[in-house]
Design a protein around this motif. Structure first.
Motif, PDB file in Angstrom:
ATOM      1  N   GLY A 172     -14.949  54.746  31.423  1.00  0.00           N
ATOM      2  CA  GLY A 172     -16.359  54.673  31.082  1.00  0.00           C
ATOM      3  C   GLY A 172     -16.648  55.250  29.709  1.00  0.00           C
ATOM      4  N   HIS A 173     -17.676  56.086  29.624  1.00  0.00           N
ATOM      5  CA  HIS A 173     -18.070  56.692  28.353  1.00  0.00           C
ATOM      6  C   HIS A 173     -17.365  58.019  28.109  1.00  0.00           C
ATOM      7  N   GLU A 232     -17.494  52.180  36.406  1.00  0.00           N
ATOM      8  CA  GLU A 232     -16.933  52.638  35.141  1.00  0.00           C
ATOM      9  C   GLU A 232     -15.791  51.718  34.713  1.00  0.00           C
ATOM     10  N   LYS A 265     -12.188  46.233  34.659  1.00  0.00           N
ATOM     11  CA  LYS A 265     -13.511  46.526  35.223  1.00  0.00           C
ATOM     12  C   LYS A 265     -13.663  45.780  36.546  1.00  0.00           C
TER      13      LYS A 265
END
Length: 305
Positions: A172-173, A232, A265
């Protein structure tokens, strides 16, 4: 006219014979039947001299298989089931999975139970269990070179497997983390009982919306399995100068060069299993893997001669 499909393992004589008999039976009952071999869901491998082996996910759908199809019957083992879902998941076709193999962890019934199972399927006496799938893509300079739909897991490792290498993995981030290992696995809950389990990952029940990151033979005691939300996306950066190999569902894959990126994903498609009874995951674990079997009690006393 109702419509059904048959997907079979063409290298197994039993599956071929049952597929023909099933086609005749459904046709005689007024069904339109489309039949295809599971080989159509085989991904294939790229080669050093042909690194681009891009087969778009939607192009694996066999002729005649579409959203109008009520269901399809799969005849084979777990590998056949994995290939079949790559073929039909984009259409949302539910699959009745019939075991003609050995383990049959993903199958719903056996060949000797097929007549009764077929009657239940035609009568609509079943539930649909949806399982998460993954979109796996290999990018070079932001160009998609290879992609696959995946039900179990994506594995990336060095050639040969016994050599350790480094991976930078971004979930994810979050900031990327460095993993030194023989390889890494990104697994769905369905795949948690496959390669991930052998590599020390936990078993995850199918309905939990998570993915797993499992290092293969990590070089650090701190590198353990990680479970995270399946919302994520994951990006894997090869952190070495060696060529790597990516394999999806143990079936096909491609080479990964140092400047490439692998992105994973959750797919917008799902695997739709037809369940003739309410799904009982712990029962399958017990029957197929021996999980939770009772221990034999030790005697409380021993009589000496």
């Amino acid at each position: 006219m109702p419509k059904a499909g048959i997907i079979y393992n063409e290298v197994k004589p039993l599956a071929c014979r049952i597929a023909t008999e099933l086609q005749d039976k459904l046709t005689a009952s007024g069904w339109e039947v489309c039949m295809t071999a599971a080989a159509g869901g085989i991904l294939g491998y790229s080669r050093p001299d042909r690194p681009v082996c891009h087969t778009p996910i939607d192009s694996l759908v066999p002729p005649g298989f579409d959203s109008e199809m009520s269901f399809a019957v799969v005849l084979g083992g777990d590998g056949t089931v994995l290939a079949a879902f790559r073929q039909v998941a984009p259409c949302g076709i539910p699959l009745l999975t019939v075991n003609t193999g050995h383990m049959g962890f993903l199958t719903e019934t056996f060949v000797n139970q097929l007549p009764q199972a077929l009657e239940m399927a035609i009568a609509g006496e079943y539930e649909i269990e949806e399982r998460a799938m993954l979109n796996v893509g290999l990018y070079r300079d932001d160009v998609l070179l290879w992609e696959a739909l995946c039900l179990n897991e994506m594995v990336i490792h060095r050639e040969p497997l016994t050599s350790m290498c480094h991976f930078e993995v971004a979930v994810g981030h979050h900031s990327p983390v460095d993993i030194a290992a023989d390889g890494v696995i990104i697994s769905t809950p369905t795949g948690s009982t496959a390669y991930s389990l052998s590599a020390g990952g936990p078993v995850v029940t199918p309905g939990v919306p998570v993915l797993q990151l499992v290092p293969i033979c990590p070089h650090s005691l701190a590198s353990r399995s990680l479970v995270f939300a399946d919302t994520e996306p994951v990006t894997i950066f090869p952190a070495s100068n060696d060529r790597l190999i990516m394999v999806v569902d143990g079936n096909g894959g491609c080479y990964v060069l140092p400047d490439d990126r692998v992105r994973v994903k959750r797919s917008r498609y799902s695997a739709r299993f037809m369940r003739l009874q309410s799904p009982e995951f712990f029962k399958i674990l017990r029957e197929k893997l021996g999980w939770g079997l009772p221990h034999i009690a030790k005697p409380t006393s021993v009589e000496l001669p």
